[in-house]
Design a protein around this motif. Structure first.
Motif, PDB file in Angstrom:
ATOM      1  N   LEU A  46      21.107   5.113   2.703  1.00 52.95           N
ATOM      2  CA  LEU A  46      19.449   5.622   2.332  1.00 52.95           C
ATOM      3  C   LEU A  46      19.392   4.253   1.973  1.00 52.95           C
ATOM      4  O   LEU A  46      19.640   3.691   1.723  1.00 52.95           O
ATOM      5  N   VAL A  47      17.760   4.358   2.362  1.00 50.99           N
ATOM      6  CA  VAL A  47      16.977   3.249   1.958  1.00 50.99           C
ATOM      7  C   VAL A  47      15.848   3.178   0.955  1.00 50.99           C
ATOM      8  O   VAL A  47      15.416   4.338   1.499  1.00 50.99           O
ATOM      9  N   CYS A  48      16.049   2.866   0.145  1.00 46.47           N
ATOM     10  CA  CYS A  48      14.615   3.447  -1.159  1.00 46.47           C
ATOM     11  C   CYS A  48      13.517   1.913  -0.924  1.00 46.47           C
ATOM     12  O   CYS A  48      14.470   0.559  -1.115  1.00 46.47           O
ATOM     13  N   HIS A  49      12.501   2.533  -1.368  1.00 46.71           N
ATOM     14  CA  HIS A  49      11.528   1.764  -0.847  1.00 46.71           C
ATOM     15  C   HIS A  49      11.012   1.280  -2.922  1.00 46.71           C
ATOM     16  O   HIS A  49      11.356   1.735  -3.708  1.00 46.71           O
ATOM     17  N   ALA A  50       9.838   0.094  -2.551  1.00 48.82           N
ATOM     18  CA  ALA A  50       9.710  -0.610  -3.614  1.00 48.82           C
ATOM     19  C   ALA A  50       8.887   0.434  -3.626  1.00 48.82           C
ATOM     20  O   ALA A  50       7.593   1.164  -4.109  1.00 48.82           O
ATOM     21  N   LEU A  51       8.072  -0.537  -4.927  1.00 47.09           N
ATOM     22  CA  LEU A  51       7.174   0.149  -6.260  1.00 47.09           C
ATOM     23  C   LEU A  51       5.748   0.841  -4.757  1.00 47.09           C
ATOM     24  O   LEU A  51       5.300   2.204  -4.573  1.00 47.09           O
ATOM     25  N   THR A  52       5.484   0.339  -4.137  1.00 45.32           N
ATOM     26  CA  THR A  52       3.513   0.589  -3.465  1.00 45.32           C
ATOM     27  C   THR A  52       4.408   0.581  -1.290  1.00 45.32           C
ATOM     28  O   THR A  52       3.544   0.889  -0.886  1.00 45.32           O
ATOM     29  N   GLY A  53       6.010   0.561  -1.195  1.00 47.68           N
ATOM     30  CA  GLY A  53       6.159   1.141   0.007  1.00 47.68           C
ATOM     31  C   GLY A  53       6.559   2.171   0.179  1.00 47.68           C
ATOM     32  O   GLY A  53       5.516   3.188  -0.611  1.00 47.68           O
ATOM     33  N   THR A  54       6.557   2.433   1.621  1.00 47.23           N
ATOM     34  CA  THR A  54       6.926   3.975   2.227  1.00 47.23           C
ATOM     35  C   THR A  54       8.021   4.650   2.720  1.00 47.23           C
ATOM     36  O   THR A  54       8.637   3.835   2.544  1.00 47.23           O
ATOM     37  N   GLN A  55       8.497   5.358   3.458  1.00 42.56           N
ATOM     38  CA  GLN A  55       9.073   5.819   3.492  1.00 42.56           C
ATOM     39  C   GLN A  55       9.441   5.155   5.197  1.00 42.56           C
ATOM     40  O   GLN A  55      10.963   5.488   5.699  1.00 42.56           O
ATOM     41  N   PHE A  56       9.274   3.847   5.528  1.00 44.85           N
ATOM     42  CA  PHE A  56       8.536   3.867   6.837  1.00 44.85           C
ATOM     43  C   PHE A  56       9.173   1.842   6.626  1.00 44.85           C
ATOM     44  O   PHE A  56       8.649   1.571   6.624  1.00 44.85           O
TER      45      PHE A  56
END
Length: 362
Positions: A46-56
């Motif tokens: 599972l990869v979790c993104h940063a503040l302005t990231g997305t699911q991609f």
């Protein structure tokens, strides 16, 4: 959407139903946007993104994701060995339920009627989404910054669900220095004349405030050494013409980055996620961070980056030292970089092997 032969990629949204938040409020008909890449028979990361990231995180050949150089066939996170799932966070603006979503009770966008969410709420929503996918165990949870906060909370909220945790560029709690910058970014948006108490239309958005908020963030994401080396007081135009005139290249860079974000991000989501970051404290409601840290069951493999002013490595190392005192499997690696906090988004050759080695060890 095209990928290399033999590599499957699925994107879309998954409905998780009603979600009770830490505040006690209930969000109905919650859905999360996701990306799932790799064979479904492989262990899940599972990869979790940063503040302005997305699911991609991985993306496609046409539109590579933010970690496409880290996660690929034969990469540091090898898609021949693992499948990777990433969700757009709750409160985001890339397909998951957030301020832009329609409130089922009113038929209108939530905007500022959207309830405040915490990092734990975000993690809970992801847990429910994985349950819907039939996934009950994870090889690892990995993320940087806001994603690192999620990784830490995953290890405490669902301690027996993963084999390893990889929190990058994060600390056990958000310090006052970082909260101060979040407040400046927040006020930048709130004081935009188009803010309209959050009830703006999409053709009349508070772009100036969001742009300024992004500029504030950009200053903290990278080190002063990098800015000075890259721009070196290079002039763009004459100095002293007017207050509005852009005279230096650093000004042009910040202006560009600010305007760029306004084209893909919602100001309300930015505010809600800043507030979620402010709540980050693994010890909140758990008797302090030291007591909370005893709840980790999976090994914690932490990575920090020199020059990170938001999440200083010295504050991060204290957590890992404590876990080691408790004889918990853990490690801390400090990556030397001029990129500061943004180190987790670049120079993968400096630290990707650390991820690779620890994944193999578990």
């Amino acid at each position: 959407m095209k990928m290399k032969v033999g590599l499957s990629r699925d994107t879309g949204t998954i409905l998780i139903g009603d979600l009770q938040l830490e505040s006690g409020k209930i969000l109905t008909n919650v859905e999360l946007a996701y990306e799932r890449v790799g064979s479904i028979n492989n262990p899940v990361i599972l990869v979790c993104h940063a503040l302005t990231g997305t699911q991609f995180a991985v993306g496609s050949n046409d539109r590579p994701g933010y970690w496409s150089k880290l996660i690929k066939l034969g990469g540091f996170i090898d898609l021949e060995k693992y499948q990777v799932i990433s969700f757009n966070v709750l409160g985001g603006c890339n397909g998951s339920t957030g301020p832009l979503s329609l409130n089922p009770e009113t038929g209108e966008p939530y905007q500022t009627t959207f309830p405040f969410v915490t990092i734990r709420d975000i993690v809970k929503s992801q847990y429910m989404a994985l349950e819907k996918m039939g996934i009950t165990h994870l090889k690892a949870v990995i993320g940087g910054s806001l994603g690192g906060m999620q990784a830490l909370e995953w290890g405490l909220c669902y301690p027996d669900m993963m084999d390893g945790l990889f929190p990058l560029a994060v600390t056990p709690y958000l310090n006052d220095y970082a909260i101060a910058f979040n407040n400046i970014a927040r006020l930048s948006i709130l004081q935009d004349p188009k803010w309209n108490n959050g009830r703006y239309t999409q053709d009349n958005r508070p772009e100036h405030g969001l742009s300024l908020a992004r500029m504030v963030g950009m200053i903290t994401y990278r080190s002063s050494d990098l800015f000075n080396e890259r721009f070196g007081r290079e002039q763009r135009g004459p100095v002293g013409v007017s207050h509005e005139e852009i005279a230096y290249e650093i000004e042009s860079y910040l202006d560009y980055q600010g305007k760029k974000l306004t084209k893909r991000f919602d100001a309300n989501s930015y505010l809600y996620l800043l507030k979620a970051m402010d709540t980050h404290d693994i010890g909140r409601g758990r008797g302090g961070w030291q007591t909370a840290a005893k709840g980790f069951q999976a090994p914690v493999f932490a990575i920090g980056f020199t020059g990170d002013s938001l999440f200083p490595t010295k504050e991060y190392k204290i957590l890992i030292d404590y876990l080691q005192q408790l004889d918990m499997t853990s490690s801390f690696e400090e990556v030397v970089t001029q990129f500061g906090h943004d180190g987790f988004l670049v120079e993968f050759g400096k630290w990707g092997n650390l991820i690779q080695e620890k994944l193999q060890s578990i």
